[in-house]
Structure formats: structure tokens, C-alpha cells
Design a protein around this motif. Structure first.
Motif, PDB file in Angstrom:
ATOM      1  N   GLY A   5      80.185  52.429  48.968  1.00  0.00           N
ATOM      2  CA  GLY A   5      79.794  53.405  49.966  1.00  0.00           C
ATOM      3  C   GLY A   5      78.295  53.384  50.249  1.00  0.00           C
ATOM      4  N   ARG A   6      77.562  52.479  49.621  1.00  0.00           N
ATOM      5  CA  ARG A   6      76.124  52.310  49.843  1.00  0.00           C
ATOM      6  C   ARG A   6      75.860  50.823  50.015  1.00  0.00           C
ATOM      7  NH1 ARG A   6      75.538  55.263  44.567  1.00  0.00           N
ATOM      8  NH2 ARG A   6      75.161  53.127  43.975  1.00  0.00           N
ATOM      9  N   PHE A   7      75.046  50.488  50.989  1.00  0.00           N
ATOM     10  CA  PHE A   7      74.814  49.072  51.263  1.00  0.00           C
ATOM     11  C   PHE A   7      73.778  48.452  50.333  1.00  0.00           C
ATOM     12  CE2 PHE A   7      71.638  51.178  53.827  1.00  0.00           C
ATOM     13  CZ  PHE A   7      70.531  50.364  53.707  1.00  0.00           C
ATOM     14  N   PHE A   8      72.845  49.235  49.811  1.00  0.00           N
ATOM     15  CA  PHE A   8      71.729  48.677  49.053  1.00  0.00           C
ATOM     16  C   PHE A   8      72.130  47.957  47.761  1.00  0.00           C
ATOM     17  CE2 PHE A   8      67.666  48.885  46.716  1.00  0.00           C
ATOM     18  CZ  PHE A   8      66.887  48.227  47.652  1.00  0.00           C
ATOM     19  N   PRO A   9      73.059  48.495  46.943  1.00  0.00           N
ATOM     20  CA  PRO A   9      73.424  47.751  45.716  1.00  0.00           C
ATOM     21  C   PRO A   9      74.008  46.369  46.003  1.00  0.00           C
ATOM     22  CG  PRO A   9      74.191  50.001  45.552  1.00  0.00           C
ATOM     23  CD  PRO A   9      73.688  49.811  46.958  1.00  0.00           C
ATOM     24  N   GLY A  10      74.849  46.254  47.012  1.00  0.00           N
ATOM     25  CA  GLY A  10      75.411  44.945  47.360  1.00  0.00           C
ATOM     26  C   GLY A  10      74.357  43.996  47.875  1.00  0.00           C
ATOM     27  N   LEU A  11      73.449  44.538  48.668  1.00  0.00           N
ATOM     28  CA  LEU A  11      72.359  43.741  49.209  1.00  0.00           C
ATOM     29  C   LEU A  11      71.475  43.207  48.077  1.00  0.00           C
ATOM     30  CD1 LEU A  11      70.374  44.621  52.287  1.00  0.00           C
ATOM     31  CD2 LEU A  11      69.099  44.451  50.186  1.00  0.00           C
ATOM     32  N   MET A  12      71.175  44.044  47.105  1.00  0.00           N
ATOM     33  CA  MET A  12      70.320  43.632  45.988  1.00  0.00           C
ATOM     34  C   MET A  12      71.014  42.640  45.052  1.00  0.00           C
ATOM     35  SD  MET A  12      67.396  44.837  46.406  1.00  0.00           S
ATOM     36  CE  MET A  12      66.641  44.547  44.835  1.00  0.00           C
ATOM     37  N   LEU A  13      72.324  42.659  45.006  1.00  0.00           N
ATOM     38  CA  LEU A  13      73.055  41.712  44.162  1.00  0.00           C
ATOM     39  C   LEU A  13      73.232  40.366  44.857  1.00  0.00           C
ATOM     40  CD1 LEU A  13      74.785  41.036  41.637  1.00  0.00           C
ATOM     41  CD2 LEU A  13      76.740  41.882  42.936  1.00  0.00           C
ATOM     42  N   PHE A  14      73.678  40.390  46.109  1.00  0.00           N
ATOM     43  CA  PHE A  14      74.086  39.150  46.759  1.00  0.00           C
ATOM     44  C   PHE A  14      72.950  38.376  47.422  1.00  0.00           C
ATOM     45  CE2 PHE A  14      78.225  41.268  46.491  1.00  0.00           C
ATOM     46  CZ  PHE A  14      78.921  40.248  45.881  1.00  0.00           C
ATOM     47  N   THR A  15      71.856  39.028  47.803  1.00  0.00           N
ATOM     48  CA  THR A  15      70.760  38.280  48.424  1.00  0.00           C
ATOM     49  C   THR A  15      70.131  37.280  47.450  1.00  0.00           C
ATOM     50  OG1 THR A  15      70.350  40.076  49.964  1.00  0.00           O
ATOM     51  CG2 THR A  15      68.585  38.470  49.682  1.00  0.00           C
ATOM     52  N   PRO A  16      69.725  37.680  46.235  1.00  0.00           N
ATOM     53  CA  PRO A  16      69.186  36.667  45.308  1.00  0.00           C
ATOM     54  C   PRO A  16      70.219  35.609  44.919  1.00  0.00           C
ATOM     55  CG  PRO A  16      68.676  38.875  44.529  1.00  0.00           C
ATOM     56  CD  PRO A  16      69.607  39.022  45.676  1.00  0.00           C
ATOM     57  N   LEU A  17      71.469  36.026  44.805  1.00  0.00           N
ATOM     58  CA  LEU A  17      72.527  35.075  44.463  1.00  0.00           C
ATOM     59  C   LEU A  17      72.671  34.006  45.554  1.00  0.00           C
ATOM     60  CD1 LEU A  17      74.832  34.433  42.440  1.00  0.00           C
ATOM     61  CD2 LEU A  17      76.301  35.823  43.881  1.00  0.00           C
ATOM     62  N   MET A  18      72.698  34.442  46.799  1.00  0.00           N
ATOM     63  CA  MET A  18      72.847  33.485  47.907  1.00  0.00           C
ATOM     64  C   MET A  18      71.594  32.617  48.051  1.00  0.00           C
ATOM     65  SD  MET A  18      75.853  33.645  49.260  1.00  0.00           S
ATOM     66  CE  MET A  18      75.692  32.951  50.892  1.00  0.00           C
ATOM     67  N   LEU A  19      70.414  33.181  47.838  1.00  0.00           N
ATOM     68  CA  LEU A  19      69.194  32.373  47.901  1.00  0.00           C
ATOM     69  C   LEU A  19      69.177  31.319  46.797  1.00  0.00           C
ATOM     70  CD1 LEU A  19      66.517  35.039  48.813  1.00  0.00           C
ATOM     71  CD2 LEU A  19      67.304  33.141  50.229  1.00  0.00           C
ATOM     72  N   THR A  20      69.666  31.665  45.619  1.00  0.00           N
ATOM     73  CA  THR A  20      69.767  30.702  44.526  1.00  0.00           C
ATOM     74  C   THR A  20      70.719  29.571  44.898  1.00  0.00           C
ATOM     75  OG1 THR A  20      69.335  32.453  42.929  1.00  0.00           O
ATOM     76  CG2 THR A  20      70.324  30.432  42.081  1.00  0.00           C
ATOM     77  N   ILE A  21      71.823  29.911  45.529  1.00  0.00           N
ATOM     78  CA  ILE A  21      72.771  28.888  45.978  1.00  0.00           C
ATOM     79  C   ILE A  21      72.121  28.001  47.037  1.00  0.00           C
ATOM     80  CG2 ILE A  21      74.954  28.531  47.213  1.00  0.00           C
ATOM     81  CD1 ILE A  21      75.966  31.069  45.739  1.00  0.00           C
ATOM     82  N   GLY A  22      71.327  28.587  47.935  1.00  0.00           N
ATOM     83  CA  GLY A  22      70.620  27.798  48.948  1.00  0.00           C
ATOM     84  C   GLY A  22      69.626  26.835  48.344  1.00  0.00           C
ATOM     85  N   VAL A  23      68.870  27.284  47.343  1.00  0.00           N
ATOM     86  CA  VAL A  23      67.913  26.407  46.660  1.00  0.00           C
ATOM     87  C   VAL A  23      68.655  25.272  45.952  1.00  0.00           C
ATOM     88  CG1 VAL A  23      66.249  26.296  44.758  1.00  0.00           C
ATOM     89  CG2 VAL A  23      66.119  28.146  46.420  1.00  0.00           C
ATOM     90  N   ALA A  24      69.757  25.601  45.280  1.00  0.00           N
ATOM     91  CA  ALA A  24      70.549  24.572  44.597  1.00  0.00           C
ATOM     92  C   ALA A  24      71.109  23.563  45.598  1.00  0.00           C
ATOM     93  CB  ALA A  24      71.683  25.220  43.809  1.00  0.00           C
ATOM     94  N   GLN A  25      71.538  24.044  46.760  1.00  0.00           N
ATOM     95  CA  GLN A  25      72.047  23.140  47.788  1.00  0.00           C
ATOM     96  C   GLN A  25      70.949  22.212  48.284  1.00  0.00           C
ATOM     97  OE1 GLN A  25      74.197  25.055  50.960  1.00  0.00           O
ATOM     98  NE2 GLN A  25      74.039  23.271  52.287  1.00  0.00           N
ATOM     99  N   ASN A  26      69.738  22.721  48.472  1.00  0.00           N
ATOM    100  CA  ASN A  26      68.625  21.871  48.892  1.00  0.00           C
ATOM    101  C   ASN A  26      68.302  20.811  47.841  1.00  0.00           C
ATOM    102  OD1 ASN A  26      68.191  22.993  51.413  1.00  0.00           O
ATOM    103  ND2 ASN A  26      66.659  24.440  50.689  1.00  0.00           N
ATOM    104  N   PHE A  27      68.286  21.189  46.551  1.00  0.00           N
ATOM    105  CA  PHE A  27      68.042  20.215  45.490  1.00  0.00           C
ATOM    106  C   PHE A  27      69.127  19.148  45.463  1.00  0.00           C
ATOM    107  CE2 PHE A  27      65.366  23.418  43.055  1.00  0.00           C
ATOM    108  CZ  PHE A  27      64.189  22.720  43.268  1.00  0.00           C
ATOM    109  N   TYR A  28      70.372  19.565  45.622  1.00  0.00           N
ATOM    110  CA  TYR A  28      71.485  18.610  45.616  1.00  0.00           C
ATOM    111  C   TYR A  28      71.365  17.633  46.780  1.00  0.00           C
ATOM    112  CZ  TYR A  28      76.120  16.745  46.445  1.00  0.00           C
ATOM    113  OH  TYR A  28      77.157  15.905  46.697  1.00  0.00           O
ATOM    114  N   GLU A  29      71.089  18.154  47.978  1.00  0.00           N
ATOM    115  CA  GLU A  29      70.984  17.271  49.140  1.00  0.00           C
ATOM    116  C   GLU A  29      69.826  16.300  49.001  1.00  0.00           C
ATOM    117  OE1 GLU A  29      70.813  19.877  52.501  1.00  0.00           O
ATOM    118  OE2 GLU A  29      72.966  20.282  52.452  1.00  0.00           O
ATOM    119  N   GLU A  30      68.711  16.766  48.452  1.00  0.00           N
ATOM    120  CA  GLU A  30      67.568  15.885  48.251  1.00  0.00           C
ATOM    121  C   GLU A  30      67.873  14.789  47.231  1.00  0.00           C
ATOM    122  OE1 GLU A  30      63.030  16.319  46.616  1.00  0.00           O
ATOM    123  OE2 GLU A  30      63.877  17.986  47.750  1.00  0.00           O
TER     124      GLU A  30
END
Length: 136
Positions: free
Chosen positions: A79-104
Motif C-alpha cells: 500500500g506504499r510505493f517507497f519500500p518497493g522502490l527502495m528494494l527493486f531499484t538497487p536490485l535492477m541497477l545491479t542486474i544492469g551493471v552485471a549485464q554490462n560486464f557480461y556483454e563486455e
């Protein structure tokens, strides 16, 4: 597995709790990665590569997917957007960094294989021309 563990720990129905946790995980991943893909396609089609390279586009799309998808998931489950935002934003950014390392790493490996094949072809071509000269 985590649903069965949680159900056992709390004394709940194992099949029902496992199903609920599986559905929750599917909803979270669909929300975040669906928005990440939509953002990625919009960036690829509407932002020139002169302004933003591929690695930056990957990080931005994962970040937006984490922000919007996380806020959406947080509002659905808590019922609050902030807890989900704080959990999933760093998680998705970590996945993005890992994807960049893999592609490189993948691109480096492909370049290495192509260089090796080119050197081998050159050596074979030199060897065959030397053999042709010695036969004459």
C-alpha cells in the motif's frame, strides 16, 4: 523452495504458501523487467547513440524498471510505493551493471577468437605459399 521453507517455519500449508510466493515473485519480475524492456526499446529507438551509449542505455532502462516497477509492486503489496522502490531499484541497477560486464566480456572473447582465427589463417596461407614455392 523458499515458500516451502517459510510454510514449514510458520506452520502454514506448504502448497498454498509456495504457490503464493511463486506468484509474488512472478509479479515482481514481470513488473520490473517488463518496464525495463519497454524503456530499453524506447531508448534504443528514440535516443541517438551520440547522446547515450549502449551501456548507459542499459543502466537507465534497468533503473527506470526498478523505479517504476518497484513502486508499482510496493503499492500493490504494502500500500506504499517507497519500500518497493527502495528494494527493486538497487536490485535492477545491479542486474544492469552485471549485464554490462557480461556483454563486455563476451565481446572481448569474440574479438580474441576472431584474432586467433585470423592469425591461424595467415599462418596457413604463408605455409601453403612456402610449400608451393618449394615444389617449383
Amino acid at each position: 523452495f523458499s515458500g516451502a521453507t517459510w510454510a514449514t517455519y510458520k506452520g502454514l500449508s506448504i502448497p498454498r504458501t509456495s504457490m503464493h510466493m511463486g506468484i509474488s515473485a512472478a509479479l515482481c519480475s514481470t513488473a520490473c523487467f517488463g518496464l525495463e524492456r519497454i524503456t530499453g526499446l524506447l531508448l534504443e529507438n528514440y535516443v541517438p547513440t551520440k547522446q547515450m551509449d549502449h551501456q548507459t542505455q542499459t543502466l537507465v532502462s534497468h533503473g527506470v524498471g526498478g523505479l517504476i516497477g518497484g513502486a508499482w509492486v510496493g503499492s500493490l503489496f504494502h500500500g506504499r510505493f517507497f519500500p518497493g522502490l527502495m528494494l527493486f531499484t538497487p536490485l535492477m541497477l545491479t542486474i544492469g551493471v552485471a549485464q554490462n560486464f557480461y556483454e563486455e566480456a563476451r565481446e572481448d572473447r569474440i574479438r580474441e577468437i576472431l584474432r586467433s582465427n585470423a592469425a591461424q589463417r595467415l599462418a596457413n596461407a604463408e605455409g601453403s605459399s612456402t610449400n608451393a614455392e618449394s615444389n617449383e
